[in-house]
Design an enzyme around this catalytic site. Structure first.
Site, short mmCIF file in Angstrom:
data_model
loop_
_atom_site.label_atom_id
_atom_site.label_comp_id
_atom_site.label_asym_id
_atom_site.label_seq_id
_atom_site.Cartn_x
_atom_site.Cartn_y
_atom_site.Cartn_z
N GLU A 144 -1.66 2.74 3.19
CA GLU A 144 -0.94 1.45 3.15
C GLU A 144 -1.95 0.41 2.73
OE1 GLU A 144 2.23 1.15 3.78
OE2 GLU A 144 2.63 3.13 4.61
N CYS A 171 0.09 -7.98 5.42
CA CYS A 171 0.26 -7.18 4.21
C CYS A 171 1.59 -7.48 3.54
CB CYS A 171 0.19 -5.70 4.56
SG CYS A 171 1.26 -5.27 5.94
#
Ligand code: NAP
Length: 519
Positions: free
Chosen positions: A254, A293
């Site tokens: 990720e 994020c």
């Protein structure tokens, strides 16, 4: 002063050499963490030989009970953990809750999923006849991997990042070695203490590594898994490790993402959808000081509406009070480290050099309230404008990890779709509009480049979540630049930790094993 320790093979262990941990609001030393480079081979072996078998002996329902206990342990200590987050991580109270409630909430979600999956240890798919003979069948079944999960987490969600990965791995029956990012490890350490203190996990099922993991990544084997969250650079390094390349250790990455918000041409200022668009962009820029994020980095706006949008966003951003997160008025705290602040400043300069211009705020000037003069890693929110976004390469390629977004002007829906795709794969994009045909163009064009697409139309304007909120029921992750990974998504998330096997044989035998009372 808090000494962040590791929890290895059932004991809390301090490092021999130490490095300081700073409060990003004041730069005061508030803790220390190991600066050793340990050999964790014995820990890996212990997790494999003790934690794995103990977890695999339990059913999903029993593992769910464990997760419920972990969720409760974090929730019970919520107030104390919020304080730790404020004083060691520079988060506002609201940002601390976002991280901590995300942690306990995700554990609770997977606890409930465990109860739903029930007294079984495998997941099965429908069986199929394989040839002419109606006895010979094949069935895909998922069983826990007989290995260890190494979790490497980013600094921005010390609680949620640890807990969301842990929840899924434990429910899947796989023991965990988790490593927090060093800079925000104090909160992760306190969360790990709560997890151990709950006393519900079997021996060997949970290990917490403070500081470096040494060469542990290279020691992982063919049935282990590596789940990483962090920068694209570190992700690429781990993807190239001996274990991933040479032994097919399963890996999930990720990483960075140039998330986008797209305002459709049919939305008028004053509409509910427009109001939610403004709310979301400002929240995504400033929540956790833009260190998410999933934060919106690119805002696509019809050319004719750009001036109005910039004016409205600027008015909202000017109301955001910056300063010590312990101060009740403050809505935005500092960045996590000096390095992050330096990167923020150079990142904004990169966007400017690429053709975007600053229309609100400044990357270098800020007057935080409630902190000693010149102290703390504070920055102000910065809004940029790109009149010709197709030429502003850095806007689509460089993630400025802080309170920064660029308003990109577009002329047609197809052009907006093409510009969004220039991000080369993202975690989340949000489309704000109401005209069905335009929404169809946006959804069909943008979805293939993203793990998640939020569509805010008039009917749901007041019911939607903000784009940065990661729900355990929906997948999190994205293609390309975002790392190509996928986490969570309810039951889908378990599959990363399990092995799918096509079992071929006598239908009656398969039915008995996989569809009756399960193994
Ligand atoms: P980072 O510098 O890449 O660090 C991430 C983690 O990797 C930290 O725990 C770090 O440990 C560890 N690490 C670094 N080098 C390693 C190595 N050689 N072997 C094993 N572990 C290693 O990233 P970050 O600055 O913490 O996080 C910010 C980035 O994460 C942003 O780009 C953001 O977009 C991304 N992010 C993505 C998601 C997502 O879900 N896609 C979520 C959050 C953040 P140390 O801290 O001890 O160096």
């Amino acid at each position: 002063m808090i000494e962040v320790k590791s929890y290895l093979m059932g004991a809390w262990v301090a490092g021999e050499r130490k490095s300081d941990l700073l409060d990003p609001s004041t730069e005061a030393v508030v803790g220390s963490i190991s600066a050793d480079r340990p050999n964790l081979g014995a820990v890996l072996e212990h997790a494999r030989s003790a934690g794995g078998p103990a977890l695999r002996a339990l059913t999903f329902a029993q593992r769910g009970v464990i997760l419920k206990g972990l969720s409760k342990a974090i929730h019970t200590q919520r107030e104390a953990l919020i304080e730790v987050s404020i004083t060691s991580g520079g988060t506002t109270r609201s940002d601390a809750k976002f991280d901590l409630d995300g942690a306990s909430g995700t554990l609770a979600y997977y606890a409930a999923l465990g109860a739903k999956l029930g007294e079984t240890r495998l997941l099965s798919e429908p069986s199929e006849q394989l040839g002419q003979d109606s006895r010979f069948f094949g069935q895909h079944v998922w069983l826990s991997r007989e290995g260890v999960a190494l979790h490497v987490n980013a600094f921005n969600f010390p609680a949620w990042g640890l807990a969301e990965k842990l929840a899924v791995a434990i429910l899947a029956g796989v023991p965990v070695i988790t490593k927090p990012a060093t800079s925000t490890s104090i909160l992760a350490f306190r969360v790990a203490e709560a997890i151990v203190g709950a006393n519900v996990l079997p021996a060997g099922a949970f290990h917490f590594v403070a500081g470096s993991v040494g060469d542990l990544v290279d020691q992982l084997g063919p049935t282990d898994v590596l789940a990483f969250t962090g920068s694209a650079d570190t992700g690429a390094k781990l993807r190239g490790s001996r274990s991933v390349v040479g032994r097919s250790t399963r890996v999930n990455i990720e990483a960075d993402s140039l998330n986008s918000a797209v305002l459709a041409p049919d939305v008028e200022p004053g509409d509910d959808v427009y109001r939610i668009f403004l709310r979301d962009v400002v929240k995504e820029m400033t929540q956790k000081t833009g260190q998410k994020c999933t934060a919106t980095r690119r805002v696509f706006v019809p050319r004719g509406q750009a001036d109005r949008v910039i004016e409205d966003l600027s008015a909202e951003l000017s109301r955001v009070k910056i300063g010590h997160p312990g101060n009740d008025e403050v809505r935005m705290g500092p960045l996590a480290t000096k390095q992050q602040r330096d990167d923020f400043r150079s990142g904004v300069a990169k966007l400017e050099a690429s053709g975007a211009r600053v229309v609100f705020g400044s990357a270098t000037e800020v007057s935080p309230i409630g902190v000693p003069d010149g102290k703390g890693f504070f920055v102000a929110p910065v809004l940029l404008r790109a009149d010709e976004p197709s030429k502003a390469d850095a806007v689509h390629a460089h993630e400025v990890f802080g309170p920064c977004a660029t308003v990109c002007l577009y002329d047609t829906a197809d052009e907006a779709v093409a510009l969004v795709a220039r991000g080369e794969g993202g975690l989340v994009s949000t489309v704000y509009g109401d005209d069905r045909e335009t929404l169809r163009t946006f959804i069909m064009g943008i979805a293939p480049y993203h793990g998640r697409l939020l569509v805010v139309s008039a009917k749901v304007a007041d019911k939607t979540i903000t784009p940065g909120l990661v729900l355990p029921s929906c997948v999190h992750g994205g293609p390309g630049r975002a790392g190509g990974g996928e986490e969570l998504g309810g039951e889908r998330g378990l599959r990363f930790y399990m092995q799918r096997t096509a079992v071929q044989g006598d239908r009656a035998l398969l039915d008995k094993l996989f569809e009756g009372p399960k193994a």
